[in-house]
Every structure is written in structure tokens, then in C-alpha cells.
Design an enzyme around this catalytic site. Structure first.
Site, PDB file in Angstrom:
ATOM      1  N   THR A   1       6.384  -5.237   1.264  1.00 13.49           N
ATOM      2  CA  THR A   1       5.959  -4.884   2.611  1.00 13.49           C
ATOM      3  C   THR A   1       5.939  -3.469   2.933  1.00 13.49           C
ATOM      4  OG1 THR A   1       7.767  -5.197   4.042  1.00 13.49           O
ATOM      5  CG2 THR A   1       6.770  -7.264   3.454  1.00 13.49           C
ATOM      6  N   GLU A   2       5.040  -2.926   3.995  1.00 10.63           N
ATOM      7  CA  GLU A   2       4.865  -1.530   4.149  1.00 10.63           C
ATOM      8  C   GLU A   2       5.910  -1.142   4.945  1.00 10.63           C
ATOM      9  OE1 GLU A   2       1.046  -0.430   5.978  1.00 10.63           O
ATOM     10  OE2 GLU A   2      -0.040  -2.085   4.856  1.00 10.63           O
ATOM     11  N   ASN A   3       6.784  -1.959   5.850  1.00 14.44           N
ATOM     12  CA  ASN A   3       7.912  -1.605   6.584  1.00 14.44           C
ATOM     13  C   ASN A   3       9.100  -1.732   6.071  1.00 14.44           C
ATOM     14  OD1 ASN A   3       7.145  -4.549   6.597  1.00 14.44           O
ATOM     15  ND2 ASN A   3       8.485  -4.720   8.371  1.00 14.44           N
ATOM     16  N   GLY A   4       9.064  -1.903   4.565  1.00 14.61           N
ATOM     17  CA  GLY A   4      10.497  -1.642   3.718  1.00 14.61           C
ATOM     18  C   GLY A   4      11.084  -2.936   3.358  1.00 14.61           C
TER      19      GLY A   4
ATOM     20  N   SER B   1       8.954   2.810   0.763  1.00  9.59           N
ATOM     21  CA  SER B   1       8.149   1.842   0.714  1.00  9.59           C
ATOM     22  C   SER B   1       6.490   2.376   0.363  1.00  9.59           C
ATOM     23  CB  SER B   1       7.962   1.039   1.998  1.00  9.59           C
ATOM     24  OG  SER B   1       7.028  -0.209   1.827  1.00  9.59           O
TER      25      SER B   1
END
Length: 210
Positions: free
Chosen positions: A48-51, A90
Site C-alpha cells: 500500500t502507498e501509505n506504508g 513506500s
């Protein structure tokens, strides 16, 4: 000939085509449904982009943790071995070519694989690029999940994109409600249809089908 596919049926088809053991990012919106259809034991690791690495299917009921969401703020579950990290890390994974596949939505895809998915350019529209450009160029393969026709009946698979571009020549496969296509330097190859015939598609599209 089967009927047009639902969103979940499209997501299931994409899940089946993701190679086992792949590292995969699912874009905000419809692509997140793919997580619910990945077969157990596939070894696919969701990023996920948010880590987060090791995201599981969507969370429901008692499984909902307000601190555990995907990039679209949708509650998700975690799989054994999941890890968390800074968003900058990320994006370094995305930009560094470490993702095997990403699945994105789109406003338009060109016959040669150009992608437009962050702004229609219409007056009053709110651009929302997020990490789409990083994913489109950084991932080894880009799959698009969308309806083939817009509300006004125009095709989203086009000879060339008229909306602001996200990436050039980055899309390899397009999964829609009525057909699946491969796109690239050689143009559009029709893989399969649902609820329509090849002839009907040919009459509605401005691209040549191989």
C-alpha cells in the site's frame, strides 16, 4: 456467451492472472476489490502507498481497526508477516521498480498503453494524481480495471488519450465489464468478451482489434 461482468467478477479475473509470489499494489477504488479474490497460498504480497506490506482482504465487523487502512482509507486486514514503514519508503519501493504488478482505474487507456487516470480536465474537476504516476512507471506490469464505456456511451479505450496523461506506454492489460484486452506497441488484442460479440465491439470502438 456470458453476460457482462460485475465489479467483483472483474476483480476475480485480475486476481487469477496475477502471478504467484508477485508484489502488487492495488489502486484506490475498484482495484481494491482484487484483494478479496486472491487465492489462498498464492504468495502474492500486497503493498500500500501509505506504508504496508502484507495487506489482506477488506475488514468487516469486529475485524475493523481504524488504524489499519489501505491508501483509500478503507479498513483492511493484515496477513501473517505484515510490515509497516514510512510513506517515503513506500514510494521508494514504487519508484524503484520493486513492484511486479499494479492495478489501477482509468478514465482512458490508449491502444498503445498510454494511461489517463488522474484528471478529466473538465471545469471544476479535482485532480487526484496521488501515487498513480509513480505506480504506472515503476511497476513492471500495469493492469487497468474499468468499465469500457463512459456514462455518455463513449469508449474509454481510445486511439489516443484526450485527458491529461498519467504515463506513456505503461498499461499491458485492460479488464472491463464486457471484454479483456491486451494493449501495447502492436495495438489492441481482444482476449475475451462478456455479454457482447466481437462484431458489436468493433462497431463501437475507434480502435482496431487484433
Amino acid at each position: 456467451m456470458s453476460s457482462a461482468r460485475t465489479k467483483d467478477e472483474i476483480a476475480a479475473a485480475i486476481a487469477r492472472d496475477i502471478p504467484a509470489g508477485s508484489y502488487v499494489n492495488l489502486g484506490i477504488g475498484q482495484p481494491t476489490l482484487v484483494a478479496d479474490h486472491l487465492p489462498l497460498g498464492s504468495g502474492v504480497v500486497l503493498h500500500t502507498e501509505n506504508g504496508m506490506l502484507g495487506m489482506g482482504p477488506a475488514a468487516h465487523g469486529d475485524d475493523v481497526d481504524p488504524d489499519l487502512t489501505n491508501a483509500g482509507k478503507v479498513p483492511v486486514t493484515e496477513l501473517a508477516g505484515a510490515s509497516y514503514f514510512h510513506q517515503a519508503d513506500s514510494f521508494a519501493m514504487m519508484r524503484g521498480g520493486h513492484l511486479d504488478v499494479c492495478v489501477l482505474g482509468a478514465f482512458q487507456v490508449s491502444e498503445h498503453g498510454d494511461l489517463a487516470n488522474w484528471d478529466t480536465g473538465a471545469p471544476g474537476s479535482i485532480p487526484a494524481v496521488g501515487g498513480a504516476m509513480d505506480l504506472a512507471i515503476g511497476a513492471k506490469q500495469v493492469f487497468v480495471m474499468m468499465t469500457l464505456f463512459a456514462k455518455d456511451g463513449t469508449s474509454k479505450l481510445v486511439p489516443s488519450c484526450t485527458y491529461p496523461l498519467t504515463g506513456l506506454g505503461c498499461v499491458s492489460r485492460v479488464y472491463t465489464d464486457v471484454a479483456t484486452f491486451e494493449v501495447g506497441l502492436e495495438g489492441v488484442r481482444l482476449i475475451e468478451v462478456f455479454g457482447v460479440t466481437r462484431e458489436e465491439l468493433t462497431g463501437r470502438l475507434d480502435v482496431t482489434l487484433r
